[in-house]
Scaffold this motif. Structure first.
Motif, mmCIF file in Angstrom:
data_model
loop_
_atom_site.group_PDB
_atom_site.id
_atom_site.type_symbol
_atom_site.label_atom_id
_atom_site.label_comp_id
_atom_site.label_asym_id
_atom_site.label_seq_id
_atom_site.Cartn_x
_atom_site.Cartn_y
_atom_site.Cartn_z
ATOM 1 N N VAL A 76 0.865 -1.177 0.000
ATOM 2 C CA VAL A 76 0.000 0.000 0.000
ATOM 3 C C VAL A 76 0.900 1.226 0.000
ATOM 4 N N TRP A 77 0.893 1.970 -1.113
ATOM 5 C CA TRP A 77 1.834 3.064 -1.287
ATOM 6 C C TRP A 77 1.112 4.340 -1.706
ATOM 7 N N ASP A 78 1.736 5.457 -1.386
ATOM 8 C CA ASP A 78 1.282 6.777 -1.814
ATOM 9 C C ASP A 78 2.386 7.445 -2.615
ATOM 10 N N CYS A 79 1.985 8.287 -3.565
ATOM 11 C CA CYS A 79 2.946 9.011 -4.390
ATOM 12 C C CYS A 79 3.519 10.185 -3.597
ATOM 13 N N LEU A 80 4.827 10.292 -3.544
ATOM 14 C CA LEU A 80 5.463 11.362 -2.767
ATOM 15 C C LEU A 80 5.121 12.728 -3.339
ATOM 16 N N ALA A 81 5.125 12.866 -4.650
ATOM 17 C CA ALA A 81 4.834 14.165 -5.255
ATOM 18 C C ALA A 81 3.409 14.612 -4.940
ATOM 19 N N ALA A 82 2.452 13.681 -4.967
ATOM 20 C CA ALA A 82 1.068 14.035 -4.651
ATOM 21 C C ALA A 82 0.913 14.414 -3.185
ATOM 22 N N LYS A 83 1.596 13.694 -2.281
ATOM 23 C CA LYS A 83 1.504 14.011 -0.859
ATOM 24 C C LYS A 83 2.106 15.376 -0.557
ATOM 25 N N ALA A 84 3.236 15.692 -1.178
ATOM 26 C CA ALA A 84 3.859 16.989 -0.956
ATOM 27 C C ALA A 84 2.981 18.113 -1.496
ATOM 28 N N HIS A 85 2.382 17.907 -2.671
ATOM 29 C CA HIS A 85 1.496 18.934 -3.224
ATOM 30 C C HIS A 85 0.267 19.127 -2.352
ATOM 31 N N ALA A 86 -0.248 18.043 -1.774
ATOM 32 C CA ALA A 86 -1.412 18.158 -0.895
ATOM 33 C C ALA A 86 -1.073 18.962 0.363
ATOM 34 N N LEU A 87 0.081 18.716 0.951
ATOM 35 C CA LEU A 87 0.473 19.470 2.144
ATOM 36 C C LEU A 87 0.603 20.955 1.841
ATOM 37 N N ARG A 88 1.225 21.275 0.719
ATOM 38 C CA ARG A 88 1.364 22.695 0.366
ATOM 39 C C ARG A 88 -0.004 23.342 0.138
ATOM 40 N N THR A 89 -0.887 22.660 -0.573
ATOM 41 C CA THR A 89 -2.209 23.219 -0.864
ATOM 42 C C THR A 89 -3.022 23.412 0.405
ATOM 43 N N VAL A 90 -2.999 22.416 1.284
ATOM 44 C CA VAL A 90 -3.804 22.486 2.501
ATOM 45 C C VAL A 90 -3.313 23.607 3.415
ATOM 46 N N VAL A 91 -2.018 23.687 3.640
ATOM 47 C CA VAL A 91 -1.503 24.707 4.552
ATOM 48 C C VAL A 91 -1.710 26.101 3.968
ATOM 49 N N ASP A 92 -1.621 26.225 2.664
ATOM 50 C CA ASP A 92 -1.850 27.531 2.047
ATOM 51 C C ASP A 92 -3.269 28.017 2.303
#
Length: 569
Positions: free
Chosen positions: A489-505
Protein backbone atom coordinates in the motif's frame (compact mmCIF):
# COMPACT_ATOMS: atom_id res chain seq x y z
CA UNK A 1 4.83 33.69 26.03
CA UNK A 2 7.67 34.68 23.72
CA UNK A 3 10.08 35.38 26.52
CA UNK A 4 8.98 32.65 28.96
CA UNK A 5 11.04 29.68 29.96
CA UNK A 6 10.52 25.97 29.49
CA UNK A 7 7.79 25.89 32.15
CA UNK A 8 5.57 28.32 30.21
CA UNK A 9 6.07 26.29 27.03
CA UNK A 10 4.97 23.12 28.77
CA UNK A 11 1.91 24.89 30.14
CA UNK A 12 0.69 26.06 26.74
CA UNK A 13 -0.51 22.67 25.38
CA UNK A 14 -2.51 22.17 28.60
CA UNK A 15 -4.38 25.40 27.93
CA UNK A 16 -5.41 24.38 24.41
CA UNK A 17 -8.74 23.01 25.66
CA UNK A 18 -10.99 26.07 26.11
CA UNK A 19 -13.50 26.39 28.88
CA UNK A 20 -17.26 26.69 28.37
CA UNK A 21 -17.14 30.46 28.36
CA UNK A 22 -14.33 30.78 25.83
CA UNK A 23 -16.04 28.60 23.20
CA UNK A 24 -19.00 30.98 22.81
CA UNK A 25 -16.98 33.43 20.72
CA UNK A 26 -14.73 31.48 18.32
CA UNK A 27 -11.62 33.06 16.90
CA UNK A 28 -11.90 31.41 13.48
CA UNK A 29 -15.08 32.33 11.59
CA UNK A 30 -14.43 29.58 9.02
CA UNK A 31 -14.13 26.69 11.48
CA UNK A 32 -17.87 25.86 11.51
CA UNK A 33 -17.92 25.63 7.71
CA UNK A 34 -14.83 23.40 7.71
CA UNK A 35 -16.44 21.12 10.31
CA UNK A 36 -19.63 20.82 8.24
CA UNK A 37 -17.74 20.08 5.03
CA UNK A 38 -15.48 17.51 6.71
CA UNK A 39 -18.51 15.82 8.29
CA UNK A 40 -19.80 15.08 4.78
CA UNK A 41 -16.47 13.81 3.43
CA UNK A 42 -15.13 11.89 6.45
CA UNK A 43 -17.24 8.68 6.03
CA UNK A 44 -15.91 8.31 2.44
CA UNK A 45 -12.20 8.48 3.31
CA UNK A 46 -10.15 5.38 2.61
CA UNK A 47 -10.82 2.14 0.72
CA UNK A 48 -13.34 0.99 3.36
CA UNK A 49 -15.34 4.20 3.37
CA UNK A 50 -19.03 4.57 2.64
CA UNK A 51 -20.77 6.03 -0.39
CA UNK A 52 -23.14 8.93 -0.88
CA UNK A 53 -26.38 8.95 -2.83
CA UNK A 54 -26.39 12.40 -4.38
CA UNK A 55 -29.17 14.20 -6.18
CA UNK A 56 -27.57 16.99 -8.18
CA UNK A 57 -29.11 20.34 -9.05
CA UNK A 58 -30.04 18.92 -12.47
CA UNK A 59 -31.99 16.09 -10.86
CA UNK A 60 -29.42 13.40 -11.66
CA UNK A 61 -28.94 10.66 -9.06
CA UNK A 62 -25.29 9.77 -8.42
CA UNK A 63 -24.05 6.93 -6.22
CA UNK A 64 -20.37 7.50 -5.48
CA UNK A 65 -17.75 7.42 -2.76
CA UNK A 66 -15.30 9.77 -4.48
CA UNK A 67 -14.83 12.98 -2.54
CA UNK A 68 -14.11 14.87 -5.76
CA UNK A 69 -17.53 14.00 -7.19
CA UNK A 70 -19.24 14.76 -3.88
CA UNK A 71 -17.57 18.16 -3.53
CA UNK A 72 -18.44 19.04 -7.10
CA UNK A 73 -22.13 18.25 -6.51
CA UNK A 74 -22.49 20.29 -3.30
CA UNK A 75 -24.11 23.71 -3.38
CA UNK A 76 -22.16 25.78 -0.86
CA UNK A 77 -23.24 29.11 0.58
CA UNK A 78 -20.47 29.77 3.09
CA UNK A 79 -17.54 31.58 1.41
CA UNK A 80 -14.94 29.73 3.51
CA UNK A 81 -16.47 26.40 2.51
CA UNK A 82 -16.25 27.40 -1.15
CA UNK A 83 -12.59 28.34 -0.75
CA UNK A 84 -11.82 25.02 0.93
CA UNK A 85 -13.76 23.10 -1.70
CA UNK A 86 -11.95 24.89 -4.55
CA UNK A 87 -8.56 24.16 -2.99
CA UNK A 88 -9.40 20.45 -2.63
CA UNK A 89 -10.67 20.20 -6.21
CA UNK A 90 -7.58 22.03 -7.48
CA UNK A 91 -5.36 19.46 -5.77
CA UNK A 92 -7.46 16.61 -7.19
CA UNK A 93 -7.12 18.07 -10.68
CA UNK A 94 -3.34 18.19 -10.26
CA UNK A 95 -2.88 14.79 -8.63
CA UNK A 96 -5.89 12.82 -9.84
CA UNK A 97 -7.31 12.32 -6.32
CA UNK A 98 -6.69 13.34 -2.72
CA UNK A 99 -9.52 15.83 -2.24
CA UNK A 100 -10.75 13.98 0.88
CA UNK A 101 -7.23 14.13 2.38
CA UNK A 102 -7.13 17.88 1.71
CA UNK A 103 -10.51 18.60 3.31
CA UNK A 104 -9.92 16.47 6.42
CA UNK A 105 -6.40 17.75 7.07
CA UNK A 106 -7.50 21.36 6.57
CA UNK A 107 -10.36 20.90 9.03
CA UNK A 108 -8.03 19.34 11.61
CA UNK A 109 -5.44 22.09 11.21
CA UNK A 110 -8.12 24.79 11.62
CA UNK A 111 -9.40 23.09 14.77
CA UNK A 112 -5.87 23.00 16.22
CA UNK A 113 -5.34 26.62 15.19
CA UNK A 114 -8.48 27.59 17.12
CA UNK A 115 -7.04 26.02 20.27
CA UNK A 116 -3.73 27.80 19.80
CA UNK A 117 -5.51 31.13 19.42
CA UNK A 118 -7.58 30.47 22.53
CA UNK A 119 -4.35 29.71 24.37
CA UNK A 120 -3.10 33.20 23.55
CA UNK A 121 -0.95 32.69 20.46
CA UNK A 122 -1.16 35.73 18.13
CA UNK A 123 -2.33 35.13 14.57
CA UNK A 124 0.91 36.34 13.03
CA UNK A 125 2.94 33.88 15.11
CA UNK A 126 0.44 31.13 14.29
CA UNK A 127 0.97 31.69 10.58
CA UNK A 128 4.75 31.67 10.97
CA UNK A 129 4.68 28.54 13.14
CA UNK A 130 2.38 26.65 10.71
CA UNK A 131 4.58 27.63 7.78
CA UNK A 132 7.66 26.39 9.63
CA UNK A 133 5.91 23.13 10.53
CA UNK A 134 4.98 22.62 6.88
CA UNK A 135 8.57 23.19 5.80
CA UNK A 136 9.79 20.61 8.30
CA UNK A 137 7.15 18.09 7.18
CA UNK A 138 8.11 18.56 3.53
CA UNK A 139 11.78 18.13 4.44
CA UNK A 140 10.98 14.86 6.23
CA UNK A 141 9.02 13.32 3.35
CA UNK A 142 12.02 12.21 1.19
CA UNK A 143 13.46 10.30 4.15
CA UNK A 144 10.23 8.28 4.40
CA UNK A 145 10.32 7.16 0.75
CA UNK A 146 11.29 3.47 0.84
CA UNK A 147 10.23 2.39 -2.64
CA UNK A 148 10.67 3.81 -6.14
CA UNK A 149 9.29 2.75 -9.50
CA UNK A 150 12.11 1.69 -11.79
CA UNK A 151 12.20 2.85 -15.44
CA UNK A 152 11.82 -0.73 -16.72
CA UNK A 153 9.59 -2.04 -13.92
CA UNK A 154 5.99 -3.16 -14.23
CA UNK A 155 3.93 -0.36 -12.60
CA UNK A 156 1.10 -2.66 -11.49
CA UNK A 157 2.17 -2.83 -7.83
CA UNK A 158 2.39 0.97 -7.66
CA UNK A 159 -1.01 1.56 -9.30
CA UNK A 160 -2.97 -1.13 -7.48
CA UNK A 161 -3.03 0.62 -4.11
CA UNK A 162 -3.98 3.93 -5.75
CA UNK A 163 -6.88 2.36 -7.67
CA UNK A 164 -8.06 -0.01 -4.92
CA UNK A 165 -11.16 1.93 -3.96
CA UNK A 166 -14.42 0.81 -2.41
CA UNK A 167 -16.28 1.38 -5.71
CA UNK A 168 -14.50 -1.41 -7.61
CA UNK A 169 -15.25 -5.12 -7.53
CA UNK A 170 -12.15 -6.13 -9.52
CA UNK A 171 -9.53 -3.49 -8.70
CA UNK A 172 -6.65 -5.88 -9.40
CA UNK A 173 -7.70 -6.71 -12.95
CA UNK A 174 -8.42 -3.09 -13.80
CA UNK A 175 -5.09 -1.94 -12.31
CA UNK A 176 -3.27 -4.55 -14.40
CA UNK A 177 -5.04 -3.28 -17.54
CA UNK A 178 -4.12 0.33 -16.74
CA UNK A 179 -0.52 -0.66 -16.05
CA UNK A 180 -0.34 -2.39 -19.45
CA UNK A 181 -1.85 0.64 -21.18
CA UNK A 182 0.55 3.07 -19.49
CA UNK A 183 3.52 0.85 -20.33
CA UNK A 184 2.57 0.63 -24.02
CA UNK A 185 1.78 4.36 -24.27
CA UNK A 186 5.26 5.43 -23.10
CA UNK A 187 7.55 7.25 -25.49
CA UNK A 188 10.83 5.73 -26.61
CA UNK A 189 12.77 7.99 -24.24
CA UNK A 190 10.67 6.82 -21.26
CA UNK A 191 8.44 9.90 -21.01
CA UNK A 192 4.70 9.53 -20.69
CA UNK A 193 1.92 11.78 -21.98
CA UNK A 194 -1.51 11.07 -20.42
CA UNK A 195 -3.32 12.46 -23.46
CA UNK A 196 -2.16 9.45 -25.47
CA UNK A 197 -4.52 7.24 -23.45
CA UNK A 198 -8.22 7.52 -24.13
CA UNK A 199 -11.03 6.05 -22.05
CA UNK A 200 -14.21 4.75 -23.69
CA UNK A 201 -16.89 3.84 -21.12
CA UNK A 202 -19.67 1.56 -22.42
CA UNK A 203 -22.44 0.29 -20.19
CA UNK A 204 -23.26 -3.40 -20.43
CA UNK A 205 -21.20 -6.45 -19.60
CA UNK A 206 -18.93 -7.24 -16.63
CA UNK A 207 -15.86 -5.23 -15.67
CA UNK A 208 -13.52 -8.06 -16.66
CA UNK A 209 -14.63 -7.59 -20.29
CA UNK A 210 -12.70 -4.31 -20.41
CA UNK A 211 -9.90 -4.30 -22.96
CA UNK A 212 -7.16 -2.21 -24.57
CA UNK A 213 -7.55 -1.18 -28.21
CA UNK A 214 -4.96 0.34 -30.58
CA UNK A 215 -6.15 3.70 -31.80
CA UNK A 216 -8.78 5.97 -30.31
CA UNK A 217 -12.33 4.72 -29.67
CA UNK A 218 -15.22 7.03 -28.80
CA UNK A 219 -18.81 6.12 -27.91
CA UNK A 220 -20.87 6.94 -30.96
CA UNK A 221 -22.33 5.64 -34.17
CA UNK A 222 -22.33 6.39 -37.91
CA UNK A 223 -25.48 8.26 -38.84
CA UNK A 224 -25.79 7.81 -42.61
CA UNK A 225 -25.26 5.22 -45.31
CA UNK A 226 -21.48 5.70 -45.27
CA UNK A 227 -20.37 3.58 -42.30
CA UNK A 228 -16.57 3.36 -42.64
CA UNK A 229 -13.50 4.92 -44.26
CA UNK A 230 -10.75 2.33 -44.66
CA UNK A 231 -8.02 4.30 -46.41
CA UNK A 232 -6.75 7.81 -45.77
CA UNK A 233 -9.35 9.26 -43.40
CA UNK A 234 -9.42 13.06 -43.25
CA UNK A 235 -11.34 14.11 -40.16
CA UNK A 236 -13.12 17.35 -39.21
CA UNK A 237 -14.56 17.94 -35.72
CA UNK A 238 -17.66 20.09 -35.16
CA UNK A 239 -19.18 21.29 -31.87
CA UNK A 240 -22.39 22.46 -33.57
CA UNK A 241 -25.49 21.01 -35.28
CA UNK A 242 -24.81 19.30 -38.59
CA UNK A 243 -26.99 21.41 -40.85
CA UNK A 244 -30.26 23.28 -40.30
CA UNK A 245 -32.02 20.99 -37.85
CA UNK A 246 -35.40 22.81 -37.85
CA UNK A 247 -35.50 25.24 -40.76
CA UNK A 248 -39.21 26.03 -40.47
CA UNK A 249 -39.28 27.20 -36.85
CA UNK A 250 -37.60 30.63 -37.10
CA UNK A 251 -39.49 31.70 -40.26
CA UNK A 252 -43.12 30.63 -39.73
CA UNK A 253 -44.17 34.13 -38.75
CA UNK A 254 -42.74 35.74 -41.90
CA UNK A 255 -44.18 33.34 -44.50
CA UNK A 256 -47.56 34.57 -45.72
CA UNK A 257 -48.11 32.76 -49.02
CA UNK A 258 -47.12 29.51 -50.78
CA UNK A 259 -44.68 31.32 -53.04
CA UNK A 260 -42.64 32.51 -50.08
CA UNK A 261 -42.68 29.02 -48.62
CA UNK A 262 -41.28 27.57 -51.87
CA UNK A 263 -38.55 30.23 -51.92
CA UNK A 264 -37.67 29.50 -48.32
CA UNK A 265 -37.43 25.77 -49.01
CA UNK A 266 -35.14 26.38 -51.96
CA UNK A 267 -33.00 28.74 -49.89
CA UNK A 268 -32.52 26.22 -47.08
CA UNK A 269 -31.72 23.48 -49.60
CA UNK A 270 -29.11 25.75 -51.18
CA UNK A 271 -27.53 26.53 -47.78
CA UNK A 272 -27.44 22.84 -46.85
CA UNK A 273 -25.92 21.83 -50.17
CA UNK A 274 -23.35 24.60 -49.94
CA UNK A 275 -22.24 23.57 -46.43
CA UNK A 276 -21.69 19.95 -47.43
CA UNK A 277 -19.96 20.92 -50.68
CA UNK A 278 -17.54 23.11 -48.75
CA UNK A 279 -16.59 20.10 -46.63
CA UNK A 280 -16.18 17.88 -49.69
CA UNK A 281 -14.08 20.49 -51.51
CA UNK A 282 -11.93 20.76 -48.37
CA UNK A 283 -11.11 17.02 -48.71
CA UNK A 284 -13.13 16.07 -45.60
CA UNK A 285 -14.43 12.50 -45.68
CA UNK A 286 -15.14 12.03 -41.92
CA UNK A 287 -17.21 14.54 -39.91
CA UNK A 288 -17.50 14.03 -36.15
CA UNK A 289 -20.40 16.03 -34.71
CA UNK A 290 -21.38 16.75 -31.11
CA UNK A 291 -24.93 17.95 -31.73
CA UNK A 292 -28.09 17.13 -33.66
CA UNK A 293 -27.81 15.91 -37.25
CA UNK A 294 -30.32 17.15 -39.85
CA UNK A 295 -31.71 14.52 -42.21
CA UNK A 296 -31.36 16.70 -45.31
CA UNK A 297 -27.72 17.54 -44.53
CA UNK A 298 -27.02 13.88 -43.82
CA UNK A 299 -28.44 12.91 -47.21
CA UNK A 300 -26.13 15.43 -48.87
CA UNK A 301 -23.18 14.00 -46.94
CA UNK A 302 -24.03 10.48 -48.15
CA UNK A 303 -23.99 11.70 -51.73
CA UNK A 304 -20.55 13.25 -51.22
CA UNK A 305 -19.19 10.12 -49.51
CA UNK A 306 -18.70 11.75 -46.08
CA UNK A 307 -18.92 9.57 -42.99
CA UNK A 308 -20.89 11.41 -40.27
CA UNK A 309 -20.21 10.25 -36.69
CA UNK A 310 -22.35 11.59 -33.84
CA UNK A 311 -20.86 11.68 -30.32
CA UNK A 312 -22.55 12.68 -27.08
CA UNK A 313 -19.84 14.46 -25.09
CA UNK A 314 -17.54 17.38 -25.87
CA UNK A 315 -14.66 15.64 -24.11
CA UNK A 316 -14.71 13.02 -26.89
CA UNK A 317 -14.12 15.82 -29.38
CA UNK A 318 -11.30 17.17 -27.22
CA UNK A 319 -9.59 13.77 -27.11
CA UNK A 320 -9.89 13.42 -30.87
CA UNK A 321 -8.56 16.93 -31.34
CA UNK A 322 -5.41 16.15 -29.32
CA UNK A 323 -4.83 12.82 -31.05
CA UNK A 324 -5.57 13.99 -34.60
CA UNK A 325 -4.02 17.45 -34.33
CA UNK A 326 -7.05 19.33 -35.68
CA UNK A 327 -9.17 22.02 -34.00
CA UNK A 328 -12.79 21.70 -32.97
CA UNK A 329 -14.84 23.93 -35.28
CA UNK A 330 -17.90 25.86 -34.02
CA UNK A 331 -19.43 25.94 -37.53
CA UNK A 332 -19.50 23.74 -40.65
CA UNK A 333 -16.32 24.78 -42.40
CA UNK A 334 -13.32 22.56 -43.18
CA UNK A 335 -10.60 23.11 -40.53
CA UNK A 336 -6.94 23.73 -41.15
CA UNK A 337 -5.22 21.38 -40.72
CA UNK A 338 -7.37 18.31 -41.15
CA UNK A 339 -7.05 15.39 -38.77
CA UNK A 340 -5.54 12.35 -40.47
CA UNK A 341 -5.58 8.65 -39.65
CA UNK A 342 -5.61 5.44 -41.67
CA UNK A 343 -9.14 4.14 -41.05
CA UNK A 344 -12.38 4.96 -39.21
CA UNK A 345 -14.93 2.21 -38.60
CA UNK A 346 -17.62 1.16 -36.08
CA UNK A 347 -16.94 -1.74 -33.78
CA UNK A 348 -19.31 -3.68 -31.53
CA UNK A 349 -17.66 -4.36 -28.19
CA UNK A 350 -19.89 -6.96 -26.61
CA UNK A 351 -23.55 -6.96 -25.69
CA UNK A 352 -25.70 -4.06 -24.52
CA UNK A 353 -24.65 -0.53 -25.42
CA UNK A 354 -21.21 -1.66 -26.56
CA UNK A 355 -20.96 0.37 -29.77
CA UNK A 356 -18.02 2.64 -30.55
CA UNK A 357 -16.27 4.24 -33.51
CA UNK A 358 -12.54 3.49 -33.76
CA UNK A 359 -9.90 5.79 -35.28
CA UNK A 360 -6.78 3.78 -36.13
CA UNK A 361 -3.29 4.45 -37.42
CA UNK A 362 -0.84 2.08 -39.06
CA UNK A 363 2.52 1.24 -37.54
CA UNK A 364 3.69 0.60 -33.98
CA UNK A 365 3.98 4.32 -33.15
CA UNK A 366 0.23 4.93 -32.97
CA UNK A 367 -0.45 8.29 -31.31
CA UNK A 368 -3.26 6.97 -29.09
CA UNK A 369 -4.51 3.89 -27.24
CA UNK A 370 -7.95 3.37 -25.74
CA UNK A 371 -9.05 1.66 -22.56
CA UNK A 372 -12.55 0.32 -23.22
CA UNK A 373 -14.39 -0.03 -19.92
CA UNK A 374 -17.46 -2.22 -19.44
CA UNK A 375 -19.77 -2.34 -16.44
CA UNK A 376 -23.29 -3.54 -15.81
CA UNK A 377 -24.51 -0.36 -14.08
CA UNK A 378 -24.01 3.32 -14.63
CA UNK A 379 -22.63 3.80 -11.11
CA UNK A 380 -20.11 0.99 -11.51
CA UNK A 381 -19.00 2.39 -14.84
CA UNK A 382 -18.53 5.84 -13.33
CA UNK A 383 -16.45 4.44 -10.45
CA UNK A 384 -14.27 2.39 -12.79
CA UNK A 385 -13.71 5.41 -15.04
CA UNK A 386 -12.66 7.60 -12.12
CA UNK A 387 -10.27 4.90 -10.87
CA UNK A 388 -8.71 4.60 -14.35
CA UNK A 389 -8.12 8.33 -14.63
CA UNK A 390 -6.58 8.30 -11.14
CA UNK A 391 -4.24 5.48 -12.11
CA UNK A 392 -3.15 7.30 -15.27
CA UNK A 393 -2.45 10.48 -13.28
CA UNK A 394 -0.45 8.55 -10.68
CA UNK A 395 1.69 6.91 -13.37
CA UNK A 396 2.32 10.32 -14.97
CA UNK A 397 3.53 11.64 -11.61
CA UNK A 398 5.71 8.59 -11.01
CA UNK A 399 7.39 9.18 -14.37
CA UNK A 400 8.40 12.61 -13.04
CA UNK A 401 9.19 11.50 -9.46
CA UNK A 402 9.27 7.71 -8.94
CA UNK A 403 9.50 7.81 -5.11
CA UNK A 404 6.71 6.20 -3.08
CA UNK A 405 5.65 6.66 0.53
CA UNK A 406 4.02 4.17 2.91
CA UNK A 407 0.24 4.36 2.68
CA UNK A 408 -2.63 3.46 5.02
CA UNK A 409 -1.82 6.38 7.36
CA UNK A 410 1.76 5.25 8.03
CA UNK A 411 3.29 8.40 6.50
CA UNK A 412 1.00 10.68 8.52
CA UNK A 413 1.91 8.88 11.76
CA UNK A 414 5.63 9.01 10.98
CA UNK A 415 5.40 12.75 10.28
CA UNK A 416 3.35 13.27 13.46
CA UNK A 417 5.95 11.47 15.59
CA UNK A 418 8.83 13.46 14.11
CA UNK A 419 7.02 16.80 14.48
CA UNK A 420 5.90 15.99 18.04
CA UNK A 421 9.44 15.07 19.10
CA UNK A 422 10.73 18.25 17.52
CA UNK A 423 8.00 20.41 19.08
CA UNK A 424 8.53 19.01 22.60
CA UNK A 425 12.15 20.18 22.51
CA UNK A 426 11.49 23.71 21.17
CA UNK A 427 10.80 26.86 23.10
CA UNK A 428 8.55 29.69 21.99
CA UNK A 429 5.43 29.47 19.79
CA UNK A 430 6.91 26.97 17.32
CA UNK A 431 6.84 24.14 19.85
CA UNK A 432 3.06 24.12 20.47
CA UNK A 433 2.43 24.70 16.75
CA UNK A 434 4.44 21.60 15.86
CA UNK A 435 2.50 19.61 18.46
CA UNK A 436 -0.78 20.90 17.02
CA UNK A 437 0.33 20.03 13.47
CA UNK A 438 1.21 16.51 14.63
CA UNK A 439 -2.18 16.10 16.29
CA UNK A 440 -3.90 17.14 13.05
CA UNK A 441 -1.92 14.52 11.10
CA UNK A 442 -2.96 11.80 13.58
CA UNK A 443 -6.62 12.45 12.79
CA UNK A 444 -6.23 10.91 9.31
CA UNK A 445 -5.28 7.34 10.38
CA UNK A 446 -7.91 7.65 13.11
CA UNK A 447 -10.49 8.28 10.37
CA UNK A 448 -9.26 5.20 8.49
CA UNK A 449 -9.75 3.10 11.61
CA UNK A 450 -13.21 4.55 12.20
CA UNK A 451 -14.35 3.84 8.63
CA UNK A 452 -13.00 0.28 8.91
CA UNK A 453 -15.23 -0.33 11.94
CA UNK A 454 -12.34 -0.72 14.37
CA UNK A 455 -11.94 0.51 17.94
CA UNK A 456 -10.29 3.85 17.22
CA UNK A 457 -8.71 4.41 20.63
CA UNK A 458 -7.16 0.94 20.79
CA UNK A 459 -5.91 1.06 17.19
CA UNK A 460 -4.39 4.50 17.63
CA UNK A 461 -2.70 3.46 20.87
CA UNK A 462 -1.14 0.41 19.20
CA UNK A 463 -0.19 2.46 16.13
CA UNK A 464 1.48 5.13 18.27
CA UNK A 465 3.40 2.48 20.19
CA UNK A 466 4.62 0.85 16.97
CA UNK A 467 5.86 4.16 15.56
CA UNK A 468 7.50 5.08 18.86
CA UNK A 469 9.51 1.86 18.56
CA UNK A 470 10.65 2.83 15.06
CA UNK A 471 8.28 0.70 12.95
CA UNK A 472 7.25 3.49 10.56
CA UNK A 473 5.88 1.02 7.97
CA UNK A 474 2.89 0.14 10.17
CA UNK A 475 -0.49 1.44 9.01
CA UNK A 476 -4.22 0.88 9.46
CA UNK A 477 -5.78 -2.08 7.65
CA UNK A 478 -9.17 -3.75 7.49
CA UNK A 479 -8.54 -5.89 10.60
CA UNK A 480 -6.25 -3.56 12.53
CA UNK A 481 -2.58 -2.79 12.15
CA UNK A 482 -0.77 -4.03 9.06
CA UNK A 483 2.67 -3.95 7.48
CA UNK A 484 2.45 -1.57 4.55
CA UNK A 485 5.41 -3.14 2.74
CA UNK A 486 3.87 -6.63 2.85
CA UNK A 487 0.45 -5.42 1.71
CA UNK A 488 2.03 -3.07 -0.88
CA UNK A 489 0.00 0.00 0.00
CA UNK A 490 1.83 3.06 -1.29
CA UNK A 491 1.28 6.78 -1.81
CA UNK A 492 2.95 9.01 -4.39
CA UNK A 493 5.46 11.36 -2.77
CA UNK A 494 4.83 14.16 -5.25
CA UNK A 495 1.07 14.04 -4.65
CA UNK A 496 1.50 14.01 -0.86
CA UNK A 497 3.86 16.99 -0.96
CA UNK A 498 1.50 18.93 -3.22
CA UNK A 499 -1.41 18.16 -0.90
CA UNK A 500 0.47 19.47 2.14
CA UNK A 501 1.36 22.70 0.37
CA UNK A 502 -2.21 23.22 -0.86
CA UNK A 503 -3.80 22.49 2.50
CA UNK A 504 -1.50 24.71 4.55
CA UNK A 505 -1.85 27.53 2.05
CA UNK A 506 -5.65 27.58 2.35
CA UNK A 507 -5.47 27.10 6.14
CA UNK A 508 -3.18 30.12 6.53
CA UNK A 509 -5.57 32.18 4.46
CA UNK A 510 -8.62 31.12 6.46
CA UNK A 511 -6.77 31.61 9.77
CA UNK A 512 -6.30 35.30 8.94
CA UNK A 513 -10.06 35.95 8.49
CA UNK A 514 -11.62 37.81 11.42
CA UNK A 515 -15.11 38.33 10.00
CA UNK A 516 -17.18 37.49 6.93
CA UNK A 517 -18.68 40.46 5.11
CA UNK A 518 -21.64 39.75 2.84
CA UNK A 519 -22.54 42.38 0.26
CA UNK A 520 -26.29 42.89 -0.16
CA UNK A 521 -27.75 42.81 -3.66
CA UNK A 522 -28.15 46.25 -5.13
CA UNK A 523 -31.47 47.93 -5.84
CA UNK A 524 -32.98 47.13 -9.26
CA UNK A 525 -32.58 49.64 -12.05
CA UNK A 526 -35.50 52.09 -12.49
CA UNK A 527 -38.03 51.04 -15.09
CA UNK A 528 -39.02 53.04 -18.13
CA UNK A 529 -41.96 55.26 -17.02
CA UNK A 530 -43.61 54.86 -20.42
CA UNK A 531 -46.26 57.26 -21.68
CA UNK A 532 -47.60 58.00 -18.16
CA UNK A 533 -44.69 59.04 -15.90
CA UNK A 534 -47.02 60.11 -13.05
CA UNK A 535 -48.07 56.50 -12.35
CA UNK A 536 -44.46 55.43 -12.37
CA UNK A 537 -43.64 58.02 -9.71
CA UNK A 538 -46.53 56.78 -7.53
CA UNK A 539 -45.12 53.24 -7.43
CA UNK A 540 -43.66 52.28 -4.02
CA UNK A 541 -39.87 51.95 -3.93
CA UNK A 542 -38.50 48.41 -4.19
CA UNK A 543 -37.13 46.71 -1.10
CA UNK A 544 -33.38 46.42 -0.66
CA UNK A 545 -30.47 48.57 0.36
CA UNK A 546 -28.31 50.84 -1.71
CA UNK A 547 -25.82 49.32 -4.12
CA UNK A 548 -22.64 48.45 -2.33
CA UNK A 549 -24.22 48.12 1.11
CA UNK A 550 -22.68 45.42 3.25
CA UNK A 551 -23.47 43.54 6.40
CA UNK A 552 -20.96 41.81 8.63
CA UNK A 553 -21.38 38.34 10.00
CA UNK A 554 -19.64 37.80 13.32
CA UNK A 555 -21.21 34.53 14.45
CA UNK A 556 -20.61 31.01 13.27
CA UNK A 557 -24.31 30.25 12.84
CA UNK A 558 -24.86 32.14 9.57
CA UNK A 559 -23.60 31.15 6.16
CA UNK A 560 -24.03 27.42 6.63
CA UNK A 561 -23.60 24.71 4.02
CA UNK A 562 -26.45 23.61 1.81
CA UNK A 563 -26.22 20.12 0.37
CA UNK A 564 -27.42 19.26 -3.12
CA UNK A 565 -31.20 19.17 -2.80
CA UNK A 566 -33.54 17.07 -4.85
CA UNK A 567 -35.87 19.11 -7.10
CA UNK A 568 -39.30 19.85 -5.74
CA UNK A 569 -42.10 17.78 -7.15
Amino acid sequence: MDGGGAASVRELPQRLWPGPGDSEQPFLRSLAAAHALAKIIRPCYGPLGLQKLLVTAKGETVLTGYATAILGALELEHPAARLLRDAALSHAEHSGDGSAFAVLLAEALLAQAERLLLAGLPRAQLREAYAAATAEALALLPALAVRALGPLEDPFWALHSAMNTHTLSDAGGLARLVAQACWEARELDGTFRPERLGVCALRGGPLDRSCLLPGLAVPGRPCGQVTAVVGGARVALFACPFGLVDPNAPATATISCPVELVRFRKGTDYVTEKQVLQLAMGAVNVAVVCGPVAERTLAQADQCGILVVQVKALRDLQGLSEALGTPVMPYLLPPRPLGRCERVFPQALGEGEGAAVVFQWDGPDTPALTLVLRAASKEGLRGAEQAVYHGIDVYAQLCQDPRLLPGAGATEMALAKALADRGAALEGPRGPALLAFAQALRSLPATLAENAGLAVSAVMADLTTAHQRGHFLVGVGARGLMDVAEEEVWDCLAAKAHALRTVVDIVLQLASVDEIVLAKPGAPLPRDPGPNPRKAQERPPSAGGQPGAASSERGAGRGQLKRAQSPRK
